[in-house]
Design a protein around this motif. Structure first.
Motif, PDB file in Angstrom:
ATOM      1  N   HIS A 237       0.819  -1.209   0.000  1.00 53.73           N
ATOM      2  CA  HIS A 237       0.000   0.000   0.000  1.00 53.73           C
ATOM      3  C   HIS A 237       0.855   1.262   0.000  1.00 53.73           C
ATOM      4  O   HIS A 237       0.432   2.301  -0.512  1.00 53.73           O
ATOM      5  N   PHE A 238       2.047   1.178   0.568  1.00 49.87           N
ATOM      6  CA  PHE A 238       2.909   2.356   0.704  1.00 49.87           C
ATOM      7  C   PHE A 238       3.820   2.554  -0.508  1.00 49.87           C
ATOM      8  O   PHE A 238       4.635   3.473  -0.511  1.00 49.87           O
ATOM      9  N   LEU A 239       3.684   1.696  -1.506  1.00 55.97           N
ATOM     10  CA  LEU A 239       4.442   1.858  -2.740  1.00 55.97           C
ATOM     11  C   LEU A 239       3.638   2.689  -3.731  1.00 55.97           C
ATOM     12  O   LEU A 239       2.414   2.592  -3.793  1.00 55.97           O
ATOM     13  N   SER A 240       4.320   3.510  -4.505  1.00 50.16           N
ATOM     14  CA  SER A 240       3.626   4.290  -5.536  1.00 50.16           C
ATOM     15  C   SER A 240       3.285   3.378  -6.707  1.00 50.16           C
ATOM     16  O   SER A 240       3.891   2.312  -6.890  1.00 50.16           O
ATOM     17  N   TRP A 241       2.318   3.833  -7.518  1.00 52.13           N
ATOM     18  CA  TRP A 241       1.933   3.021  -8.672  1.00 52.13           C
ATOM     19  C   TRP A 241       3.046   2.940  -9.706  1.00 52.13           C
ATOM     20  O   TRP A 241       3.083   2.013 -10.513  1.00 52.13           O
ATOM     21  N   VAL A 242       3.970   3.879  -9.679  1.00 53.26           N
ATOM     22  CA  VAL A 242       5.126   3.796 -10.584  1.00 53.26           C
ATOM     23  C   VAL A 242       5.954   2.567 -10.242  1.00 53.26           C
ATOM     24  O   VAL A 242       6.354   1.781 -11.118  1.00 53.26           O
ATOM     25  N   VAL A 243       6.207   2.374  -8.946  1.00 55.36           N
ATOM     26  CA  VAL A 243       6.986   1.222  -8.486  1.00 55.36           C
ATOM     27  C   VAL A 243       6.209  -0.070  -8.723  1.00 55.36           C
ATOM     28  O   VAL A 243       6.765  -1.069  -9.217  1.00 55.36           O
ATOM     29  N   ILE A 244       4.925  -0.061  -8.379  1.00 50.86           N
ATOM     30  CA  ILE A 244       4.109  -1.267  -8.537  1.00 50.86           C
ATOM     31  C   ILE A 244       4.013  -1.667 -10.008  1.00 50.86           C
ATOM     32  O   ILE A 244       4.115  -2.863 -10.347  1.00 50.86           O
ATOM     33  N   ALA A 245       3.830  -0.699 -10.888  1.00 50.49           N
ATOM     34  CA  ALA A 245       3.763  -1.000 -12.326  1.00 50.49           C
ATOM     35  C   ALA A 245       5.071  -1.619 -12.794  1.00 50.49           C
ATOM     36  O   ALA A 245       5.064  -2.575 -13.583  1.00 50.49           O
TER      37      ALA A 245
ATOM     38  N   ALA B  57     -11.846   5.317 -11.747  1.00 48.51           N
ATOM     39  CA  ALA B  57     -11.327   3.950 -11.773  1.00 48.51           C
ATOM     40  C   ALA B  57      -9.845   3.861 -11.431  1.00 48.51           C
ATOM     41  O   ALA B  57      -9.265   2.782 -11.493  1.00 48.51           O
ATOM     42  N   GLY B  58      -9.224   4.979 -11.067  1.00 44.21           N
ATOM     43  CA  GLY B  58      -7.822   4.951 -10.650  1.00 44.21           C
ATOM     44  C   GLY B  58      -6.874   5.461 -11.711  1.00 44.21           C
ATOM     45  O   GLY B  58      -6.302   4.669 -12.474  1.00 44.21           O
ATOM     46  N   PHE B  59      -6.695   6.789 -11.762  1.00 36.44           N
ATOM     47  CA  PHE B  59      -5.832   7.384 -12.781  1.00 36.44           C
ATOM     48  C   PHE B  59      -4.390   6.886 -12.680  1.00 36.44           C
ATOM     49  O   PHE B  59      -3.780   6.499 -13.681  1.00 36.44           O
ATOM     50  N   ASP B  60      -3.823   6.909 -11.470  1.00 33.65           N
ATOM     51  CA  ASP B  60      -2.415   6.543 -11.288  1.00 33.65           C
ATOM     52  C   ASP B  60      -2.120   5.141 -11.805  1.00 33.65           C
ATOM     53  O   ASP B  60      -1.120   4.910 -12.492  1.00 33.65           O
ATOM     54  N   GLN B  61      -2.998   4.211 -11.466  1.00 37.97           N
ATOM     55  CA  GLN B  61      -2.791   2.827 -11.897  1.00 37.97           C
ATOM     56  C   GLN B  61      -2.893   2.697 -13.409  1.00 37.97           C
ATOM     57  O   GLN B  61      -2.001   2.139 -14.061  1.00 37.97           O
ATOM     58  N   VAL B  62      -3.978   3.196 -13.976  1.00 33.25           N
ATOM     59  CA  VAL B  62      -4.203   3.059 -15.417  1.00 33.25           C
ATOM     60  C   VAL B  62      -3.118   3.780 -16.211  1.00 33.25           C
ATOM     61  O   VAL B  62      -2.609   3.262 -17.210  1.00 33.25           O
ATOM     62  N   PHE B  63      -2.742   4.964 -15.763  1.00 31.53           N
ATOM     63  CA  PHE B  63      -1.738   5.760 -16.471  1.00 31.53           C
ATOM     64  C   PHE B  63      -0.401   5.031 -16.537  1.00 31.53           C
ATOM     65  O   PHE B  63       0.312   5.105 -17.550  1.00 31.53           O
ATOM     66  N   ASN B  64      -0.045   4.293 -15.483  1.00 25.48           N
ATOM     67  CA  ASN B  64       1.231   3.594 -15.450  1.00 25.48           C
ATOM     68  C   ASN B  64       1.190   2.230 -16.133  1.00 25.48           C
ATOM     69  O   ASN B  64       2.238   1.701 -16.508  1.00 25.48           O
ATOM     70  N   PHE B  65      -0.005   1.663 -16.295  1.00 26.57           N
ATOM     71  CA  PHE B  65      -0.116   0.348 -16.921  1.00 26.57           C
ATOM     72  C   PHE B  65      -0.486   0.418 -18.403  1.00 26.57           C
ATOM     73  O   PHE B  65      -0.397  -0.584 -19.097  1.00 26.57           O
ATOM     74  N   THR B  66      -0.897   1.579 -18.866  1.00 25.90           N
ATOM     75  CA  THR B  66      -1.406   1.639 -20.229  1.00 25.90           C
ATOM     76  C   THR B  66      -0.292   1.630 -21.263  1.00 25.90           C
ATOM     77  O   THR B  66       0.857   1.972 -20.980  1.00 25.90           O
TER      78      THR B  66
END
Length: 308
Positions: A125-133, A240-249
């Motif tokens: 949870h404490f990781l940014s979506w950049v790291v998770i992606a 729907a989660g901008f950070d997640q979608v933006f990093n996975f698209t």
């Protein structure tokens, strides 16, 4: 009685009590300032949705011009559809998993192992979506990713899930679950450990097994927090989660995961069409409020509990 009410509503008395609790208000101040600057103040410029924007001033009233442009756009229907599907997967399908995880966590008998599971599940949870992606892209890489290495052991060919239109939404689903499982289950686990031990003792004396305890003691105690959290989640249903979608698209799958938030970013930030972007944001906000209110009313009628 009337005098007592007037006494309680005395502004001087209220200010005096606030001064007595000034330390608490100072602790609350950063949060209030944040919401005023980034949540309340921007609402003033929501007027962009009904005005023609001009950087040098002299805005002209446009009425519903931009709303008509949005609903007439052939791309908007697909973007709305993507948003609703991804939000349903994240806010509805994932929701029971958080409750089940909290119950399973409570059922662990070894305290040290339970604490280890808690820490490990909370950390993402404490990781940014950049790291998770980056982690998930490495894990799913078609050439040397861990998933394809495992498939190779079983003689299966490599798969590229990151560029598969049929799989990318499930990648978003599982990555969201991996990130949020531990953190979003905290409120349910807290409700479980708050149950009186006397209820457990009485149930054991009556011959109840663990499943009976979960069914008749633990689950009923979770109804109120589950209802509250679910209603509040619906307020974000159009996000729907901008950070997640933006990093996975990527161009191969953008057509199936392009959501309202990425559309607002593309139109408003990249193309500087601020009025259209504001109109879409306003639609999101209004729909979110309506969903929360309708769900709250329905919950009050069915269970007697709601958000307020």
């Amino acid at each position: 009685m009337l005098k007592n009410k007037e006494h309680k509503r005395n502004p001087r008395r209220t200010l005096h009590r606030m001064w007595q609790d000034r330390t608490l208000y100072l602790l609350l101040a950063p949060t209030l300032i944040y919401f005023c600057i980034f949540r309340v103040w921007p609402m003033i410029n929501m007027r962009l949705a009904v005005y023609n924007y001009k950087a040098k001033g002299d805005w002209t009233f446009a009425g519903l011009k931009y709303f008509k442009m949005i609903f007439k756009s052939p791309a908007f229907a697909d973007i709305l559809k993507n948003t609703l599907i991804i939000s349903f997967m994240k806010y509805v399908l994932l929701f029971p998993l958080f409750v089940v995880f909290a119950i399973m966590l409570n059922e662990l008998r070894h305290n040290k192992f339970r604490k280890y599971v808690q820490v490990v599940s909370y950390l993402p949870h404490f990781l940014s979506w950049v790291v998770i992606a980056g982690i998930w892209m490495s894990f799913l890489a078609p050439s040397n990713g861990a998933l394809n290495e495992i498939l190779a052991w079983f003689g299966a060919g490599p798969v590229d899930l990151m560029t598969s239109k049929g799989a990318i939404r499930w990648v978003l689903f599982f990555s969201e679950g991996w990130r949020s499982l531990g953190w979003d289950s905290i409120i349910f686990y807290t409700a479980i450990i708050g149950i009186s031990p006397d209820l457990y003792e009485a149930a054991l004396m009556d011959g109840a097994n663990r499943w009976d305890i979960i069914k008749h003691i633990i689950f009923p105690a979770l109804i109120i927090p589950m209802t509250t959290v679910f209603i509040l989640n619906l307020g974000f249903f159009m996000s729907a989660g901008f950070d997640q979608v933006f990093n996975f698209t990527n161009p191969a799958v953008n057509s199936v995961i392009d959501i309202l938030d990425t559309y607002i970013y593309r139109v408003g930030i990249e193309n500087a069409q601020y009025s259209i972007a504001t109109a879409v944001s306003l639609i999101k906000g209004v729909v979110g409020v309506i969903l929360v209110y309708l769900t709250h009313i329905t919950s009050k009628k069915l269970t007697g509990e709601g958000v307020w």
